[in-house]
Design a protein around this motif. Structure first.
Motif, PDB file in Angstrom:
ATOM      1  N   TYR A  55     -69.965  -8.801  71.504  1.00  0.00           N
ATOM      2  CA  TYR A  55     -68.508  -8.731  71.021  1.00  0.00           C
ATOM      3  C   TYR A  55     -67.832 -10.222  71.026  1.00  0.00           C
ATOM      4  O   TYR A  55     -67.355 -10.911  70.002  1.00  0.00           O
ATOM      5  N   GLU A  58     -69.907 -12.566  68.701  1.00  0.00           N
ATOM      6  CA  GLU A  58     -69.684 -12.267  67.234  1.00  0.00           C
ATOM      7  C   GLU A  58     -68.329 -12.596  66.746  1.00  0.00           C
ATOM      8  O   GLU A  58     -68.000 -13.219  65.857  1.00  0.00           O
ATOM      9  N   VAL A  62     -67.480 -15.480  63.898  1.00  0.00           N
ATOM     10  CA  VAL A  62     -66.631 -15.207  62.736  1.00  0.00           C
ATOM     11  C   VAL A  62     -65.474 -16.299  62.943  1.00  0.00           C
ATOM     12  O   VAL A  62     -65.139 -16.850  61.613  1.00  0.00           O
ATOM     13  N   GLU A  66     -65.541 -18.655  59.596  1.00  0.00           N
ATOM     14  CA  GLU A  66     -64.587 -17.926  58.643  1.00  0.00           C
ATOM     15  C   GLU A  66     -63.047 -18.175  58.812  1.00  0.00           C
ATOM     16  O   GLU A  66     -62.157 -17.825  58.185  1.00  0.00           O
ATOM     17  N   LYS A  70     -59.944 -14.302  59.425  1.00  0.00           N
ATOM     18  CA  LYS A  70     -60.870 -13.240  58.889  1.00  0.00           C
ATOM     19  C   LYS A  70     -61.099 -12.568  60.202  1.00  0.00           C
ATOM     20  O   LYS A  70     -61.466 -11.165  60.098  1.00  0.00           O
ATOM     21  N   TRP A  71     -61.285 -12.992  61.557  1.00  0.00           N
ATOM     22  CA  TRP A  71     -61.637 -12.145  62.680  1.00  0.00           C
ATOM     23  C   TRP A  71     -60.541 -11.325  62.747  1.00  0.00           C
ATOM     24  O   TRP A  71     -60.800 -10.140  63.066  1.00  0.00           O
ATOM     25  N   LYS A  72     -59.381 -11.497  62.622  1.00  0.00           N
ATOM     26  CA  LYS A  72     -58.116 -10.672  62.715  1.00  0.00           C
ATOM     27  C   LYS A  72     -58.309  -9.247  61.670  1.00  0.00           C
ATOM     28  O   LYS A  72     -57.834  -8.210  61.994  1.00  0.00           O
ATOM     29  N   GLU A  73     -58.570  -9.814  60.543  1.00  0.00           N
ATOM     30  CA  GLU A  73     -58.711  -8.521  59.435  1.00  0.00           C
ATOM     31  C   GLU A  73     -59.800  -7.694  59.936  1.00  0.00           C
ATOM     32  O   GLU A  73     -59.727  -6.515  59.747  1.00  0.00           O
ATOM     33  N   GLN A  74     -61.006  -8.218  60.438  1.00  0.00           N
ATOM     34  CA  GLN A  74     -61.995  -7.263  60.954  1.00  0.00           C
ATOM     35  C   GLN A  74     -61.856  -6.308  62.043  1.00  0.00           C
ATOM     36  O   GLN A  74     -62.581  -5.476  62.307  1.00  0.00           O
ATOM     37  N   THR A  75     -60.854  -6.869  63.049  1.00  0.00           N
ATOM     38  CA  THR A  75     -60.726  -6.194  64.172  1.00  0.00           C
ATOM     39  C   THR A  75     -59.553  -5.068  64.192  1.00  0.00           C
ATOM     40  O   THR A  75     -58.942  -4.822  63.192  1.00  0.00           O
TER      41      THR A  75
END
Length: 75
Positions: A55, A58, A62, A66, A70-75
């Motif tokens: 994790y 990954e 990201v 990006e 972007k990482w915050k959006e995905q989590t």
């Protein structure tokens, strides 16, 4: 994590929790860590961060490719 009752599936923390011992503990408890990597973070290629290290790897990918947004959006 210690002393927590019930079924914990994930744990969130700020970058101050981006430490090997946190990832090892979450691996032992089968918990998904949601912790942003530090700016100078390096990926774990040998498994020393436990199974939860994937994790982190990954998250590093990201954030580098990006951005943290972007990482915050995905989590």
């Amino acid at each position: 994590i210690d002393g927590t009752e019930g079924n914990v599936r994930s744990v969130r923390g700020d970058g101050g929790y981006d430490k090997r011992k946190v990832y090892i503990k979450t691996s032992e408890e089968d918990i998904v860590p949601i912790i942003p990597p530090r700016k100078n973070a390096r990926k774990d290629h040998i498994g020393s961060w436990g199974t939860a290290g994937k994790y982190r790897n990954e998250a590093i990918d990201v954030t580098r490719n990006e951005g943290i947004g972007k990482w915050k959006e995905q989590t």
